[in-house]
Design a protein around this motif. Structure first.
Motif, PDB file in Angstrom:
ATOM      1  N   ALA A 250       0.855  -1.186   0.000  1.00 60.85           N
ATOM      2  CA  ALA A 250       0.000   0.000   0.000  1.00 60.85           C
ATOM      3  C   ALA A 250       0.889   1.233   0.000  1.00 60.85           C
ATOM      4  N   ARG A 251       0.443   2.255  -0.714  1.00 58.76           N
ATOM      5  CA  ARG A 251       1.212   3.507  -0.801  1.00 58.76           C
ATOM      6  C   ARG A 251       0.247   4.691  -0.766  1.00 58.76           C
ATOM      7  N   LEU A 252       0.470   5.601   0.170  1.00 65.96           N
ATOM      8  CA  LEU A 252      -0.327   6.823   0.290  1.00 65.96           C
ATOM      9  C   LEU A 252       0.516   7.999  -0.172  1.00 65.96           C
ATOM     10  N   ASN A 253       0.054   8.680  -1.216  1.00 66.45           N
ATOM     11  CA  ASN A 253       0.775   9.838  -1.763  1.00 66.45           C
ATOM     12  C   ASN A 253       0.019  11.120  -1.426  1.00 66.45           C
ATOM     13  N   HIS A 254       0.764  12.138  -1.029  1.00 64.45           N
ATOM     14  CA  HIS A 254       0.126  13.425  -0.724  1.00 64.45           C
ATOM     15  C   HIS A 254       1.028  14.560  -1.182  1.00 64.45           C
ATOM     16  N   GLN A 255       0.399  15.579  -1.755  1.00 66.28           N
ATOM     17  CA  GLN A 255       1.106  16.778  -2.195  1.00 66.28           C
ATOM     18  C   GLN A 255       0.686  17.937  -1.301  1.00 66.28           C
ATOM     19  N   PHE A 256       1.620  18.397  -0.450  1.00 62.12           N
ATOM     20  CA  PHE A 256       1.322  19.505   0.455  1.00 62.12           C
ATOM     21  C   PHE A 256       1.270  20.834  -0.297  1.00 62.12           C
ATOM     22  N   ALA A 257       2.134  20.983  -1.263  1.00 62.64           N
ATOM     23  CA  ALA A 257       2.200  22.198  -2.077  1.00 62.64           C
ATOM     24  C   ALA A 257       2.794  21.818  -3.419  1.00 62.64           C
ATOM     25  N   ASP A 258       2.870  22.788  -4.330  1.00 61.80           N
ATOM     26  CA  ASP A 258       3.415  22.502  -5.653  1.00 61.80           C
ATOM     27  C   ASP A 258       4.858  22.021  -5.577  1.00 61.80           C
ATOM     28  N   ASN A 259       5.545  22.355  -4.484  1.00 62.90           N
ATOM     29  CA  ASN A 259       6.964  22.021  -4.380  1.00 62.90           C
ATOM     30  C   ASN A 259       7.277  20.985  -3.302  1.00 62.90           C
ATOM     31  N   PHE A 260       6.246  20.283  -2.755  1.00 64.84           N
ATOM     32  CA  PHE A 260       6.501  19.350  -1.663  1.00 64.84           C
ATOM     33  C   PHE A 260       5.583  18.136  -1.759  1.00 64.84           C
ATOM     34  N   ASN A 261       6.174  16.937  -2.020  1.00 68.04           N
ATOM     35  CA  ASN A 261       5.440  15.680  -2.126  1.00 68.04           C
ATOM     36  C   ASN A 261       5.989  14.672  -1.120  1.00 68.04           C
ATOM     37  N   ILE A 262       5.110  13.832  -0.575  1.00 69.00           N
ATOM     38  CA  ILE A 262       5.561  12.750   0.289  1.00 69.00           C
ATOM     39  C   ILE A 262       4.844  11.463  -0.100  1.00 69.00           C
ATOM     40  N   SER A 263       5.418  10.327   0.333  1.00 71.64           N
ATOM     41  CA  SER A 263       4.827   9.020   0.065  1.00 71.64           C
ATOM     42  C   SER A 263       5.094   8.126   1.265  1.00 71.64           C
ATOM     43  N   ALA A 264       4.022   7.543   1.848  1.00 72.24           N
ATOM     44  CA  ALA A 264       4.147   6.577   2.940  1.00 72.24           C
ATOM     45  C   ALA A 264       3.764   5.207   2.405  1.00 72.24           C
ATOM     46  N   ARG A 265       4.562   4.152   2.722  1.00 67.15           N
ATOM     47  CA  ARG A 265       4.373   2.848   2.101  1.00 67.15           C
ATOM     48  C   ARG A 265       4.429   1.722   3.137  1.00 67.15           C
ATOM     49  N   ALA A 266       3.782   0.621   2.807  1.00 71.00           N
ATOM     50  CA  ALA A 266       3.802  -0.549   3.680  1.00 71.00           C
ATOM     51  C   ALA A 266       3.767  -1.808   2.830  1.00 71.00           C
ATOM     52  N   MET A 267       4.347  -2.902   3.375  1.00 67.21           N
ATOM     53  CA  MET A 267       4.428  -4.165   2.651  1.00 67.21           C
ATOM     54  C   MET A 267       4.305  -5.325   3.623  1.00 67.21           C
ATOM     55  N   GLY A 268       3.626  -6.409   3.212  1.00 67.46           N
ATOM     56  CA  GLY A 268       3.576  -7.636   3.986  1.00 67.46           C
ATOM     57  C   GLY A 268       3.621  -8.837   3.058  1.00 67.46           C
ATOM     58  N   HIS A 269       4.399  -9.892   3.446  1.00 63.67           N
ATOM     59  CA  HIS A 269       4.574 -11.038   2.555  1.00 63.67           C
ATOM     60  C   HIS A 269       4.957 -12.271   3.365  1.00 63.67           C
ATOM     61  N   GLU A 270       4.303 -13.374   3.089  1.00 58.96           N
ATOM     62  CA  GLU A 270       4.645 -14.630   3.740  1.00 58.96           C
ATOM     63  C   GLU A 270       5.890 -15.249   3.095  1.00 58.96           C
ATOM     64  N   LYS A 271       6.850 -15.696   3.949  1.00 61.66           N
ATOM     65  CA  LYS A 271       8.057 -16.365   3.479  1.00 61.66           C
ATOM     66  C   LYS A 271       8.020 -17.825   3.971  1.00 61.66           C
ATOM     67  N   ARG A 272       8.220 -18.761   3.033  1.00 65.84           N
ATOM     68  CA  ARG A 272       8.156 -20.189   3.378  1.00 65.84           C
ATOM     69  C   ARG A 272       9.396 -20.907   2.864  1.00 65.84           C
ATOM     70  N   ILE A 273      10.003 -21.712   3.744  1.00 63.69           N
ATOM     71  CA  ILE A 273      11.065 -22.640   3.366  1.00 63.69           C
ATOM     72  C   ILE A 273      10.699 -23.986   3.963  1.00 63.69           C
ATOM     73  N   ASN A 274      10.553 -24.993   3.111  1.00 70.98           N
ATOM     74  CA  ASN A 274      10.022 -26.293   3.522  1.00 70.98           C
ATOM     75  C   ASN A 274       8.643 -26.064   4.144  1.00 70.98           C
ATOM     76  N   ASN A 275       8.461 -26.453   5.406  1.00 71.76           N
ATOM     77  CA  ASN A 275       7.163 -26.278   6.040  1.00 71.76           C
ATOM     78  C   ASN A 275       7.145 -25.112   7.028  1.00 71.76           C
ATOM     79  N   ASP A 276       8.281 -24.451   7.159  1.00 72.78           N
ATOM     80  CA  ASP A 276       8.341 -23.325   8.088  1.00 72.78           C
ATOM     81  C   ASP A 276       7.995 -22.037   7.354  1.00 72.78           C
ATOM     82  N   GLU A 277       7.329 -21.139   8.047  1.00 74.28           N
ATOM     83  CA  GLU A 277       6.930 -19.880   7.420  1.00 74.28           C
ATOM     84  C   GLU A 277       7.014 -18.737   8.409  1.00 74.28           C
TER      85      GLU A 277
END
Length: 429
Positions: A250-277
């Motif tokens: 997920a990514r939230l983008n916001h422009q405070f002014a014509d000269n100032f932009n920010i982006s907040a991001r998040a990620m989640g993912h399952e990792k599996r090796i054999n039967n462990d996760e």
């Protein structure tokens, strides 16, 4: 005899003759005057005709002069619209790019791009004083556009030659379709976006940055002209694990002014090796600020646990312990840089990137070769770009960086060095 009567007759006759002669004289004078007036009128008519003719000539000359000045530019035939067999319009673009690097100290892979996470430790067999060059970053792309049920459909296909083990094979960079708020295909990851990285010549970027492109399905919701939320299901293609579910970002983008932009991001993912996760996760924050016209400040930050597929130059996200269980790596990274546009043809950037990893002893003990996993990475660079004309760009860049490994080489060294001078020439079409 009466003498008076003849005299009166003569007098009467003389009077009649005089009147007759006078009338003739008056008539003659009137005719002469009339002829003069007629002649004068003829002369005036002729003069008027001459004036009209002169006016015609002057009008024609004026029209000719105006036509010469205001003559419309030659009609230029518009560039034909290129269309596919199915009727979609498309635009061809790309560049021819030549990269070269003089490596005082650096990595072993035969390419002029960043290898900071694997440069040889001091005192070991290194790769110093070498010149490397390639045209593998040359690109070719197509942008598509068509109309479908009152909705515009857009697409892109872009390739370069940085694929394969030796980074010299054709590979897909972007291949996606946009329909309304939906995107389906491969493009920049929704989590690891390159928008907030300081500009570099290096095609693989420097520490703290990410150049990850993933297959994904993405949806964008616009809350206002200044704010939007982008969510995606991505396939990060993590070769270290087996996956059964896509990564959610997920990514939230916001422009405070014509000269100032920010982006907040998040990620989640399952990792599996054999039967462990284990669940991998990460957050990120990017900002771009135009300090004054022509001066731009960029910064990007990541905190990630258990993943090495999104952000570049990391340690393995997960490793397997002796009992088969998984243990995760965790790191923080930041990159910051200032770009100055000196004029229309010249710009330059100063940048710095840093990455630090948690010293989890279980993780360190599970490593097969501790010299290949890093405790810290950093790089600093300075570059200049010169564009003498619109399609041409030339760049020169100096970069210096170091890595500190968890394990020491046989000589006791834990530090490796990256010391290079990069150059690039690009023709855009």
């Amino acid at each position: 005899m009466n003498t008076t009567q003849p005299t009166m007759k003569r007098t009467f006759m003389m009077s009649m003759i005089a009147l007759s002669v006078g009338g003739v004289s008056v008539t003659a004078q009137a005719q002469t005057q009339q002829q003069k007036e007629i002649e004068q009128l003829r002369q005036e008519v002729q003069a008027l005709r001459n004036l009209v003719e002169q006016q015609k000539v002057q009008t024609a000359q004026t029209a000719t002069a105006i036509a010469a000045v205001q003559r419309p530019a030659p009609v230029v035939t518009a560039t034909p619209v290129l269309k596919t067999a199915k009727g979609a319009e498309f635009n061809l673009y790309g560049n021819v790019r030549a990269d070269a690097s003089y490596q005082a100290e650096g990595g072993g892979v035969d390419m002029p791009y960043n290898q900071i996470n694997s440069v040889p430790l001091e005192g070991t067999a290194g790769n110093s004083d070498r010149l490397r060059s390639t045209l593998s970053a040359t690109r070719l792309g197509l942008d598509f556009k068509t109309q479908a049920a009152e909705q515009e459909v857009k697409g892109k296909i872009e390739v370069d030659f940085l694929g394969g083990a030796n980074l010299d094979n054709l590979r897909i960079r972007h291949a996606y379709v946009n329909y309304g708020n939906w995107l389906m295909g491969q493009t920049w990851s929704n989590f690891a976006v390159p928008d907030y990285m300081p500009e570099t010549i290096d095609a693989l970027a420097f520490v703290g940055g990410a150049v990850k492109r993933t297959p994904q399905v993405r949806y964008t919701t616009k809350f206002s002209p200044q704010t939007n939320l982008v969510v995606a299901a991505e396939d990060p293609k993590d070769k270290l694990t087996t996956q059964r579910l896509p990564a959610l970002t997920a990514r939230l983008n916001h422009q405070f002014a014509d000269n100032f932009n920010i982006s907040a991001r998040a990620m989640g993912h399952e990792k599996r090796i054999n039967n462990d996760e284990e669940m991998a996760w990460g957050v990120g924050m990017g900002a771009k600020y135009d300090v004054v016209p022509g001066t731009t400040l960029k910064a990007d930050y990541y905190h990630v646990k258990g993943d090495s597929s999104f952000v570049s130059f990391t340690n393995s996200g997960v490793v397997t312990q002796a009992d088969g269980s998984l243990v995760q790596s965790e790191f923080d990274s930041i990159t910051v840089g200032l770009t100055q546009q000196f004029n229309e043809k010249l710009r330059g950037t100063l940048g710095y990137g840093y990455m630090t990893f948690d010293e989890d002893q279980n993780y360190i003990d599970a490593l097969a070769d501790k010299t290949k996993a890093n405790k810290e990475l950093w790089q600093a660079w300075a570059n200049i770009f010169y564009s003498p004309t619109k399609p041409l760009s030339f760049g020169l860049e100096y970069v210096y960086g170091e890595r500190e490994a968890f394990g020491a080489a046989p000589n006791g060294s834990k530090t490796g060095e990256d010391n290079r001078l990069n150059a690039v020439a690009i023709y855009n079409f």
